[in-house]
Design a protein around this motif. Structure first.
Motif, PDB file in Angstrom:
ATOM      1  N   HIS A 561       0.839  -1.199   0.000  1.00  0.00           N
ATOM      2  CA  HIS A 561       0.000   0.000   0.000  1.00  0.00           C
ATOM      3  C   HIS A 561       0.881   1.260   0.000  1.00  0.00           C
ATOM      4  O   HIS A 561       1.956   1.290   0.595  1.00  0.00           O
ATOM      5  N   ARG A 562       0.408   2.318  -0.643  1.00  0.00           N
ATOM      6  CA  ARG A 562       1.219   3.526  -0.859  1.00  0.00           C
ATOM      7  C   ARG A 562       1.474   4.297   0.429  1.00  0.00           C
ATOM      8  O   ARG A 562       2.528   4.890   0.601  1.00  0.00           O
ATOM      9  N   ASN A 563       0.490   4.343   1.316  1.00  0.00           N
ATOM     10  CA  ASN A 563       0.693   5.032   2.599  1.00  0.00           C
ATOM     11  C   ASN A 563      -0.183   4.371   3.665  1.00  0.00           C
ATOM     12  O   ASN A 563      -0.912   3.412   3.379  1.00  0.00           O
ATOM     13  N   ASP A 564      -0.120   4.913   4.864  1.00  0.00           N
ATOM     14  CA  ASP A 564      -0.770   4.235   5.995  1.00  0.00           C
ATOM     15  C   ASP A 564      -2.280   4.325   5.985  1.00  0.00           C
ATOM     16  O   ASP A 564      -2.960   3.443   6.518  1.00  0.00           O
ATOM     17  N   THR A 565      -2.846   5.365   5.393  1.00  0.00           N
ATOM     18  CA  THR A 565      -4.291   5.578   5.511  1.00  0.00           C
ATOM     19  C   THR A 565      -5.081   5.215   4.260  1.00  0.00           C
ATOM     20  O   THR A 565      -6.303   5.106   4.322  1.00  0.00           O
ATOM     21  N   ILE A 566      -4.419   4.991   3.146  1.00  0.00           N
ATOM     22  CA  ILE A 566      -5.136   4.651   1.916  1.00  0.00           C
ATOM     23  C   ILE A 566      -5.699   3.232   2.029  1.00  0.00           C
ATOM     24  O   ILE A 566      -5.058   2.327   2.572  1.00  0.00           O
ATOM     25  N   LYS A 567      -6.917   3.037   1.540  1.00  0.00           N
ATOM     26  CA  LYS A 567      -7.570   1.737   1.666  1.00  0.00           C
ATOM     27  C   LYS A 567      -7.140   0.822   0.529  1.00  0.00           C
ATOM     28  O   LYS A 567      -7.802   0.730  -0.519  1.00  0.00           O
ATOM     29  N   GLU A 568      -6.024   0.138   0.721  1.00  0.00           N
ATOM     30  CA  GLU A 568      -5.484  -0.831  -0.233  1.00  0.00           C
ATOM     31  C   GLU A 568      -5.087  -2.096   0.524  1.00  0.00           C
ATOM     32  O   GLU A 568      -4.707  -2.028   1.687  1.00  0.00           O
ATOM     33  N   LEU A 569      -5.200  -3.226  -0.171  1.00  0.00           N
ATOM     34  CA  LEU A 569      -4.966  -4.523   0.463  1.00  0.00           C
ATOM     35  C   LEU A 569      -3.814  -5.272  -0.194  1.00  0.00           C
ATOM     36  O   LEU A 569      -3.666  -5.255  -1.419  1.00  0.00           O
ATOM     37  N   VAL A 570      -3.034  -5.949   0.637  1.00  0.00           N
ATOM     38  CA  VAL A 570      -2.069  -6.939   0.153  1.00  0.00           C
ATOM     39  C   VAL A 570      -2.529  -8.275   0.725  1.00  0.00           C
ATOM     40  O   VAL A 570      -2.435  -8.505   1.937  1.00  0.00           O
ATOM     41  N   LYS A 590      -8.429  -6.005  -8.312  1.00  0.00           N
ATOM     42  CA  LYS A 590      -9.790  -6.467  -8.002  1.00  0.00           C
ATOM     43  C   LYS A 590     -10.268  -5.829  -6.695  1.00  0.00           C
ATOM     44  O   LYS A 590      -9.494  -5.577  -5.776  1.00  0.00           O
ATOM     45  N   LEU A 591     -11.598  -5.585  -6.613  1.00  0.00           N
ATOM     46  CA  LEU A 591     -12.188  -4.905  -5.461  1.00  0.00           C
ATOM     47  C   LEU A 591     -12.821  -5.915  -4.504  1.00  0.00           C
ATOM     48  O   LEU A 591     -13.636  -6.751  -4.915  1.00  0.00           O
ATOM     49  N   ILE A 592     -12.446  -5.800  -3.227  1.00  0.00           N
ATOM     50  CA  ILE A 592     -13.023  -6.642  -2.179  1.00  0.00           C
ATOM     51  C   ILE A 592     -14.039  -5.810  -1.409  1.00  0.00           C
ATOM     52  O   ILE A 592     -13.746  -4.701  -0.953  1.00  0.00           O
ATOM     53  N   ASP A 593     -15.265  -6.351  -1.283  1.00  0.00           N
ATOM     54  CA  ASP A 593     -16.382  -5.625  -0.685  1.00  0.00           C
ATOM     55  C   ASP A 593     -16.436  -5.880   0.824  1.00  0.00           C
ATOM     56  O   ASP A 593     -16.523  -7.022   1.271  1.00  0.00           O
ATOM     57  N   PHE A 594     -16.382  -4.787   1.610  1.00  0.00           N
ATOM     58  CA  PHE A 594     -16.466  -4.877   3.068  1.00  0.00           C
ATOM     59  C   PHE A 594     -17.835  -4.443   3.585  1.00  0.00           C
ATOM     60  O   PHE A 594     -18.014  -4.255   4.782  1.00  0.00           O
ATOM     61  N   GLY A 595     -18.796  -4.282   2.687  1.00  0.00           N
ATOM     62  CA  GLY A 595     -20.140  -3.858   3.082  1.00  0.00           C
ATOM     63  C   GLY A 595     -20.316  -2.369   2.943  1.00  0.00           C
ATOM     64  O   GLY A 595     -21.082  -1.895   2.096  1.00  0.00           O
ATOM     65  N   ASP A 596     -19.592  -1.572   3.743  1.00  0.00           N
ATOM     66  CA  ASP A 596     -19.702  -0.111   3.695  1.00  0.00           C
ATOM     67  C   ASP A 596     -18.796   0.492   2.625  1.00  0.00           C
ATOM     68  O   ASP A 596     -18.995   1.636   2.210  1.00  0.00           O
ATOM     69  N   TYR A 597     -17.806  -0.231   2.213  1.00  0.00           N
ATOM     70  CA  TYR A 597     -16.846   0.283   1.229  1.00  0.00           C
ATOM     71  C   TYR A 597     -16.165  -0.896   0.532  1.00  0.00           C
ATOM     72  O   TYR A 597     -16.290  -2.051   0.946  1.00  0.00           O
ATOM     73  N   LYS A 598     -15.460  -0.559  -0.551  1.00  0.00           N
ATOM     74  CA  LYS A 598     -14.682  -1.562  -1.274  1.00  0.00           C
ATOM     75  C   LYS A 598     -13.218  -1.126  -1.302  1.00  0.00           C
ATOM     76  O   LYS A 598     -12.913   0.062  -1.363  1.00  0.00           O
ATOM     77  N   ALA A 599     -12.321  -2.110  -1.235  1.00  0.00           N
ATOM     78  CA  ALA A 599     -10.890  -1.809  -1.247  1.00  0.00           C
ATOM     79  C   ALA A 599     -10.215  -2.662  -2.320  1.00  0.00           C
ATOM     80  O   ALA A 599     -10.526  -3.849  -2.462  1.00  0.00           O
ATOM     81  N   PRO A 600      -9.284  -2.081  -3.094  1.00  0.00           N
ATOM     82  CA  PRO A 600      -8.613  -2.832  -4.164  1.00  0.00           C
ATOM     83  C   PRO A 600      -7.454  -3.671  -3.625  1.00  0.00           C
ATOM     84  O   PRO A 600      -6.805  -3.319  -2.636  1.00  0.00           O
ATOM     85  N   VAL A 601      -7.222  -4.779  -4.294  1.00  0.00           N
ATOM     86  CA  VAL A 601      -6.036  -5.598  -4.019  1.00  0.00           C
ATOM     87  C   VAL A 601      -4.878  -5.006  -4.806  1.00  0.00           C
ATOM     88  O   VAL A 601      -4.944  -4.917  -6.036  1.00  0.00           O
ATOM     89  N   VAL A 602      -3.806  -4.572  -4.117  1.00  0.00           N
ATOM     90  CA  VAL A 602      -2.651  -3.986  -4.818  1.00  0.00           C
ATOM     91  C   VAL A 602      -1.437  -4.901  -4.779  1.00  0.00           C
ATOM     92  O   VAL A 602      -0.437  -4.648  -5.449  1.00  0.00           O
ATOM     93  N   GLY A 603      -1.520  -5.974  -3.983  1.00  0.00           N
ATOM     94  CA  GLY A 603      -0.395  -6.897  -3.899  1.00  0.00           C
ATOM     95  C   GLY A 603      -0.824  -8.258  -3.394  1.00  0.00           C
ATOM     96  O   GLY A 603      -1.875  -8.396  -2.753  1.00  0.00           O
ATOM     97  N   VAL A 604      -0.021  -9.269  -3.714  1.00  0.00           N
ATOM     98  CA  VAL A 604      -0.251 -10.631  -3.221  1.00  0.00           C
ATOM     99  C   VAL A 604       1.059 -11.119  -2.596  1.00  0.00           C
ATOM    100  O   VAL A 604       2.123 -11.034  -3.218  1.00  0.00           O
ATOM    101  N   MET A 605       0.989 -11.592  -1.354  1.00  0.00           N
ATOM    102  CA  MET A 605       2.176 -12.083  -0.648  1.00  0.00           C
ATOM    103  C   MET A 605       2.067 -13.587  -0.415  1.00  0.00           C
ATOM    104  O   MET A 605       0.972 -14.159  -0.440  1.00  0.00           O
ATOM    105  N   SER A 606       3.206 -14.207  -0.183  1.00  0.00           N
ATOM    106  CA  SER A 606       3.220 -15.645   0.091  1.00  0.00           C
ATOM    107  C   SER A 606       2.512 -15.936   1.404  1.00  0.00           C
ATOM    108  O   SER A 606       2.444 -15.080   2.304  1.00  0.00           O
ATOM    109  N   ASP A 607       2.006 -17.156   1.530  1.00  0.00           N
ATOM    110  CA  ASP A 607       1.392 -17.586   2.780  1.00  0.00           C
ATOM    111  C   ASP A 607       2.442 -17.680   3.880  1.00  0.00           C
ATOM    112  O   ASP A 607       3.607 -18.012   3.630  1.00  0.00           O
TER     113      ASP A 607
END
Length: 815
Positions: A561-570, A590-607
């Motif tokens: 995520h670009r900064n601490d407050t932006i709604k982005e997911l890894v 892709k956008l993940i729906d949290f009910g009140d808002y949606k947040a984009p996936v910006v990264g994928v990390m290993s398990d």
């Protein structure tokens, strides 16, 4: 006559010093372990057994079912209490809310307690369910009004150290610097063992003047908080089927459409009072205490039983083996008029003397064992418990049972000898007696062999757990947590700047809990792929942009995520698979729906493993601090070091603590956790089980080998002439040793064959608790078999070599 029995018994014990010593050691070990484990079982099974009508007291709990599985919560929605108040099946209904105030102050005397534990908001009905002894104040009116509090005598002494209970009533305490509450009563803390450890009882309506006001005004049916507890006392004629049916109707009526559409459901259940102490699904009220486990207590009881059996088997084996040596004594006694009943009494007296002597030694050893296993047993298990009448009676019964079990069969055998046959010296050892001794020896070594295999396999699994790559950096990383009441970010950032000036620190990150911890934050999410909606619970970890670098999280695609407050997911790989993305690259954007808002996936990390390897890796996402400026999720500063040399590390830790003191005035709240220690804590119970198994294995081998030594001594003494004749005829030491060892080694080999499938089944069942586990390797069985054979050979070989080395002239003179 009884006095004469014991006098002769004592003489016989002194005459057979070696065999008596072997018997005493075996019985002492078995009894010591039994006493200790008995205390542990008694301690845990006597929690909350003293409450009046305790069989009618229940806690209401919540079970949640979803496509991801079943989840359990000890709390209920606050709306449920009002819904069941008028139910005729309930005699009393009382809800309470567990809270931990930031501070409580007696301003009159300038006494302040920070973060006092065991504080609840409740109603007067609580004292109708649980009967406390009121030292001052009126039970019926103590919690009748808002801003009232009832204190236990212990807690009152903390706030008002110099006052008597009746002098404290009417005094004022200030909660969280602003809420004035009047003390209306003082009660005595429960003296018996209990999980209801609360010490401050604030009237329920007072909650409306706290930060929790909104929860109790709205009474949302879809909100469940583990701090919101509900206790009921059912009527004596309660219909439990009807109660459950009504619970099901309430749960279904108030299930929201979102949950219904996504296959989620909720169920309210009654949990009996006597189940609270043991049921790990819901837990107890004091989370700092280790939770009792019925399966673990049962397994401990089995260990004690087996060790006791080993000691009894030694006694039976050695006494029946020595039967021929006492045959003349028995013959003469019968000739002089002793009845079989008297002879049995004589032999049982000898057994009882040995058992009582072993029990006295065991009591001394038990005190030592309680200290030795202090990290394994509950704090309340103390030596003083032996003074409890139930424990004393249980020990007496146990000693009688051990005496009968150990001595009755040998007494029957010895007293059965025919007088004429004995005096003519025509006594032969019966095949049935030899067969019994062989069976008991096999049984002994089977138990020892099972313990050896179990110890090796449990140790192998624990080594696998502790050395398994967690998927992130765990060594040379610590987390320093800000004070619990610190909600703002300013001081945390100031502390971060202070730490940057310490040269030994390699990297810093501001965030929430580390990648693997005992805390979790999970929410329900939905992803719409155009064809269908995919729902999944998503666990969060919170961290700044340096968080992945510090913990060396492997990024497979995209970016952080670009900064601490932006709604982005890894998201991790588990989340990618659940949402149906074929590759990490496909998930980006892709956008993940949290009910009140949606947040984009910006990264994928290993398990990586989020907790212990008992649980599977769950869908997870790294996110920033989205809840600013209301409050911050960043509660810790994570620190990686350049150098892990113990001396340098200690100096660096001192600087870190010193910097903390410059920012936060209250150093009492300083908390620092090492990442590798956190991982080790995941397996605290397994490590305790391993320690227990090590001791059980060592003791079982010791008892079995002592019994074997006794049988070998008896056998070599009985075959002294045979050994002399064989040496005269040219037999070598090796041949004689082989002859003497062969019978016993065959018995040990049979024990290995019997023990292997038993040990495999037991360890395989235990390993099923782990989502990730080691293999049950074939070499473990071979090593354990070799070790058992080696122990047996050492025991047998020492005595047989000594017997085979004797001059044959002396052997042939032996009568």
């Amino acid at each position: 006559m009884i006095r004469n029995y014991f006098k002769i018994a004592w003489r016989n014990i002194k005459k057979q010093k070696i065999f008596s010593l072997i018997n005493v050691i075996g019985l002492t070990i078995g009894l010591s372990v039994s006493f200790l484990i008995g205390l542990m079982v008694y301690y845990d099974y006597t929690f909350d057994t003293f409450h009046k009508d305790g069989d009618r007291i229940y806690r209401v709990v919540s079970d949640f079912n979803s496509p991801e599985g079943m989840f359990h919560n000890s709390g209920v929605t606050v709306a449920l209490e009002d819904a069941i108040q008028n139910n005729s099946n309930f005699e009393v209904v009382s809800g309470f809310y567990i809270e931990r105030p930031t501070n409580v102050e007696n301003k009159e005397n300038d006494i302040k307690l920070k973060w006092p534990k065991h504080v609840i908001f409740t109603d007067p009905d609580y004292f109708d369910i649980f009967e406390y002894n009121f030292l001052a104040g009126n039970k019926n009116s103590a919690l009748a009004d808002p801003n009232n509090v009832v204190l236990t005598k212990n807690r009152a002494a903390n706030y008002f150290p110099d006052l008597l209970p009746h002098e404290i009533v009417g005094k004022t305490l200030v909660y969280n610097d602003s809420l004035n509450v009047k003390v209306t009563a003082i009660v005595e803390k429960f003296k018996e063992r209990t999980d209801f450890i609360f010490e401050e009882f604030i009237s329920g309506p007072t909650l409306l003047k706290t930060r929790l006001r909104g929860n109790f005004i709205n009474k949302n049916w879809n909100s469940t908080d583990s701090n919101s507890q509900l206790i009921v006392k059912v009527s004596s004629q309660a219909n439990f089927d009807k109660i459950q049916e009504e619970f099901n109707v309430l749960a279904d009526e108030h299930l929201d459409e979102y949950s219904r559409n996504h296959g989620q459901s909720r169920k309210f259940k009654l949990q009996p009072l006597n189940d609270i102490h043991f049921n790990n699904k819901y837990g107890i009220f004091d989370w700092e205490q280790g939770r009792a486990s019925k399966p673990l207590l049962r397994n401990l009881a089995l260990v004690a039983l087996f060790l006791l059996l080993l000691g009894c088997i030694n006694f039976i084996n050695l006494n029946t083996a020595q039967a021929t040596r006492r045959a003349k004594e028995i013959g003469i006694r019968k000739t002089l008029g002793s009845s079989r009943k008297q002879l049995i009494g004589q032999f049982m007296g000898e057994t009882f003397l040995l058992v009582v002597f072993s029990a006295l030694l065991s009591l001394v050893l038990s005190k030592w064992l309680i200290n030795l296993f202090s990290d394994f047993i509950a704090e309340g298990v103390e030596f003083q418990l032996f003074s409890d009448p139930i424990i004393i009676i249980s020990i007496i019964v146990l000693l009688i049972v051990i005496t009968l079990l150990s001595g009755f069969y040998p007494a029957l055998i010895l007293s059965k000898f025919n007088t004429i046959t004995v005096l003519k010296n025509n006594l032969a050892v019966g095949e049935s007696k030899v067969a019994l001794r062989k069976f008991l020896t096999i049984f002994q070594f089977t138990i020892a062999q099972v313990f050896i295999i179990g110890t090796l396999l449990v140790g192998k699994q624990i080594n696998f757990l502790l050395n398994k790559d967690m998927g992130f950096k765990t060594d040379a990383v610590v987390s320093v947590y800000s004070p619990r009441a610190e909600r703002q970010l300013d001081k945390k950032e100031q502390y971060l700047q202070k730490l940057k000036s310490i040269p030994q620190i390699k990297q810093l990150s501001l965030g929430g809990a580390p990648p693997a911890s005992f805390s979790s934050n999970t929410t329900t999410t939905t992803y719409d792929n155009g064809e269908r909606e995919i729902q999944s619970d998503l666990q969060f970890i919170f961290g700044d942009i340096d968080y992945p670098k510090l913990f060396e999280l492997d990024l497979l695609a995209g970016r952080v995520h670009r900064n601490d407050t932006i709604k982005e997911l890894v998201i991790n790989e588990a989340a990618r698979k659940v949402y149906g993305f074929q590759t990490p690259e496909e998930a980006i954007g892709k956008l993940i729906d949290f009910g009140d808002y949606k947040a984009p996936v910006v990264g994928v990390m290993s398990d990586f493993y989020q907790r212990s390897l008992k649980t599977e890796i769950r869908p997870m996402a790294l996110r920033g601090d989205w809840d600013r400026p209301t409050f911050s999720r960043f509660q810790a500063i994570h620190i990686a070091f350049h150098n892990t040399n113990p001396e340098d590390l200690q100096a660096t830790l001192s600087k870190i603590e010193s910097a903390y003191g410059e920012i936060y005035t209250d150093k009492e709240d300083y908390r620092i956790n090492f990442m590798d220690e956190t991982v080790a804590k995941f397996y605290k119970r397994e490590q305790k089980v391993s320690k227990l198994l090590n001791w059980a294995t060592g003791l079982s081998i010791l008892i079995s080998c002592l019994g074997l030594l006794g049988l070998v001594i008896y056998t070599t003494n009985r075959r002294t002439k045979e050994i002399g004749v064989r040496k005269v005829l040219g037999a070598s030491l090796l041949q004689i040793n082989t002859l003497l060892c062969k019978e016993f080694i065959i018995l040990v080999g049979i024990a290995f064959i019997v023990a292997s499938p038993i040990a495999w089944y037991g360890t395989n069942s235990w390993l099923q608790d782990f989502a990730y586990r080691t293999n049950i390797s074939f070499w473990v069985f071979l090593i354990s078999g070799f070790l058992m054979m080696l122990f047996a050979l050492l025991v047998i070989g020492v005595k047989t070599f000594q017997a085979a080395s004797v001059n044959p002239v002396n052997s042939l003179r032996t009568e």
